[in-house]
Write a protein that holds these residues in place. Structure first.
Motif, short mmCIF file in Angstrom:
data_model
loop_
_atom_site.label_atom_id
_atom_site.label_comp_id
_atom_site.label_asym_id
_atom_site.label_seq_id
_atom_site.Cartn_x
_atom_site.Cartn_y
_atom_site.Cartn_z
N ALA A 6 26.11 -69.12 46.28
CA ALA A 6 25.25 -68.03 45.78
C ALA A 6 23.78 -68.29 46.03
CB ALA A 6 25.51 -67.80 44.30
N GLU A 7 23.35 -69.53 45.92
CA GLU A 7 21.94 -69.84 46.11
C GLU A 7 21.52 -69.74 47.57
OE1 GLU A 7 20.56 -73.39 44.18
OE2 GLU A 7 21.78 -72.97 42.42
N LEU A 8 22.38 -70.25 48.46
CA LEU A 8 22.04 -70.26 49.88
C LEU A 8 22.37 -68.94 50.58
CD1 LEU A 8 23.27 -73.84 50.84
CD2 LEU A 8 20.93 -73.09 50.43
N ASN A 9 23.30 -68.19 50.04
CA ASN A 9 23.83 -67.03 50.75
C ASN A 9 23.53 -65.71 50.06
OD1 ASN A 9 24.88 -68.99 52.36
ND2 ASN A 9 27.00 -68.63 51.84
N LYS A 10 22.35 -65.53 49.55
CA LYS A 10 22.02 -64.27 48.86
C LYS A 10 22.15 -63.07 49.79
CE LYS A 10 19.16 -66.29 45.31
NZ LYS A 10 18.06 -67.19 45.23
N ASP A 11 21.71 -63.20 51.04
CA ASP A 11 21.83 -62.10 51.99
C ASP A 11 23.29 -61.80 52.30
OD1 ASP A 11 19.07 -61.85 52.11
OD2 ASP A 11 18.88 -63.09 53.91
N LEU A 12 24.09 -62.84 52.47
CA LEU A 12 25.51 -62.66 52.76
C LEU A 12 26.21 -61.97 51.59
CD1 LEU A 12 27.97 -63.10 54.57
CD2 LEU A 12 28.18 -65.39 53.61
N ILE A 13 25.89 -62.37 50.37
CA ILE A 13 26.50 -61.74 49.20
C ILE A 13 26.16 -60.26 49.16
CG2 ILE A 13 26.46 -61.67 46.67
CD1 ILE A 13 26.18 -64.78 46.81
N SER A 14 24.91 -59.91 49.46
CA SER A 14 24.52 -58.50 49.52
C SER A 14 25.29 -57.76 50.60
CB SER A 14 23.02 -58.36 49.79
OG SER A 14 22.28 -58.90 48.73
N GLU A 15 25.47 -58.41 51.75
CA GLU A 15 26.19 -57.78 52.85
C GLU A 15 27.66 -57.59 52.53
OE1 GLU A 15 26.20 -58.17 57.67
OE2 GLU A 15 24.91 -59.48 56.51
N LEU A 16 28.26 -58.52 51.78
CA LEU A 16 29.67 -58.40 51.41
C LEU A 16 29.92 -57.23 50.44
CD1 LEU A 16 30.59 -62.16 51.00
CD2 LEU A 16 31.56 -60.58 52.69
N LYS A 17 28.89 -56.76 49.81
CA LYS A 17 29.02 -55.63 48.88
C LYS A 17 29.02 -54.28 49.60
CE LYS A 17 27.25 -58.16 44.97
NZ LYS A 17 26.29 -58.28 43.90
#
Length: 168
Positions: A6-17
């Motif tokens: 979650a800390e390193l992949n904030k952009d990826l988490i947003s993209e997965l949504k």
């Protein structure tokens, strides 16, 4: 194991949504498109439940007995062919990859159900990478509806997303 940090992949988490396919606000709106699927994979308990309720049987269903983090006990399971995989939240384990691969190889004979000990949310990505091109995948978009995607349309996108995970 691939891990979503979650800390390193904030952009990826947003993209997965962001839905990877067509979003249907109501399950019923997708039924005609579901009926023409050559090979159907469903990911998520609510999606599986709605399919079975409408007498639509996926070749592969992937559930974790939770709907929006609340326990859910299926009384609608329509197969004796049940596989199990361990997959903690925020990860894609080798066990999940192998179980999906096994289910795909067996699904031509009988429909398969994978029950995940942990969380099945990220199973969509290995399904896209492993499934035949003509596969349709369904999954729930929390509080928005049902996503229907064609594997052939999103294979490259799934690979890009997977490359954002941390290997452990």
């Amino acid at each position: 194991m691939l891990k979503l940090d979650a800390e390193l992949n904030k952009d990826l988490i947003s993209e997965l949504k962001i839905p990877l396919g067509k979003l249907y606000p109501k399950f019923e709106e997708a039924i005609e498109d579901i009926k023409v699927a050559e090979f159907l994979i469903s990911v998520g308990d609510e999606t599986y439940k709605n399919l079975i309720k409408n007498e639509l049987y996926p070749n592969i269903g992937i559930i974790d007995n939770l709907i929006q983090r609340k326990n859910h006990n299926h009384d609608l399971i329509q197969t004796d062919d049940i596989l199990e995989a361990i997959n903690p939240a925020g990860t894609i384990t080798e066990d999940l990859w192998e179980t999906i691969e096994q289910a795909i190889s067996l699904a031509d004979v009988n429909n398969q159900l994978i029950i995940v000990d942990g969380e099945e949310d990220l199973a969509v990505l290995p399904c896209i990478r492993l499934a035949p091109e003509e596969t349709t995948i369904l999954y729930g978009q929390p509080n928005e509806g049902l996503v229907l995607l064609k594997v052939s349309d999103v294979k490259e996108k799934a690979q890009e997303l997977l490359e954002g995970f941390i290997k452990e």
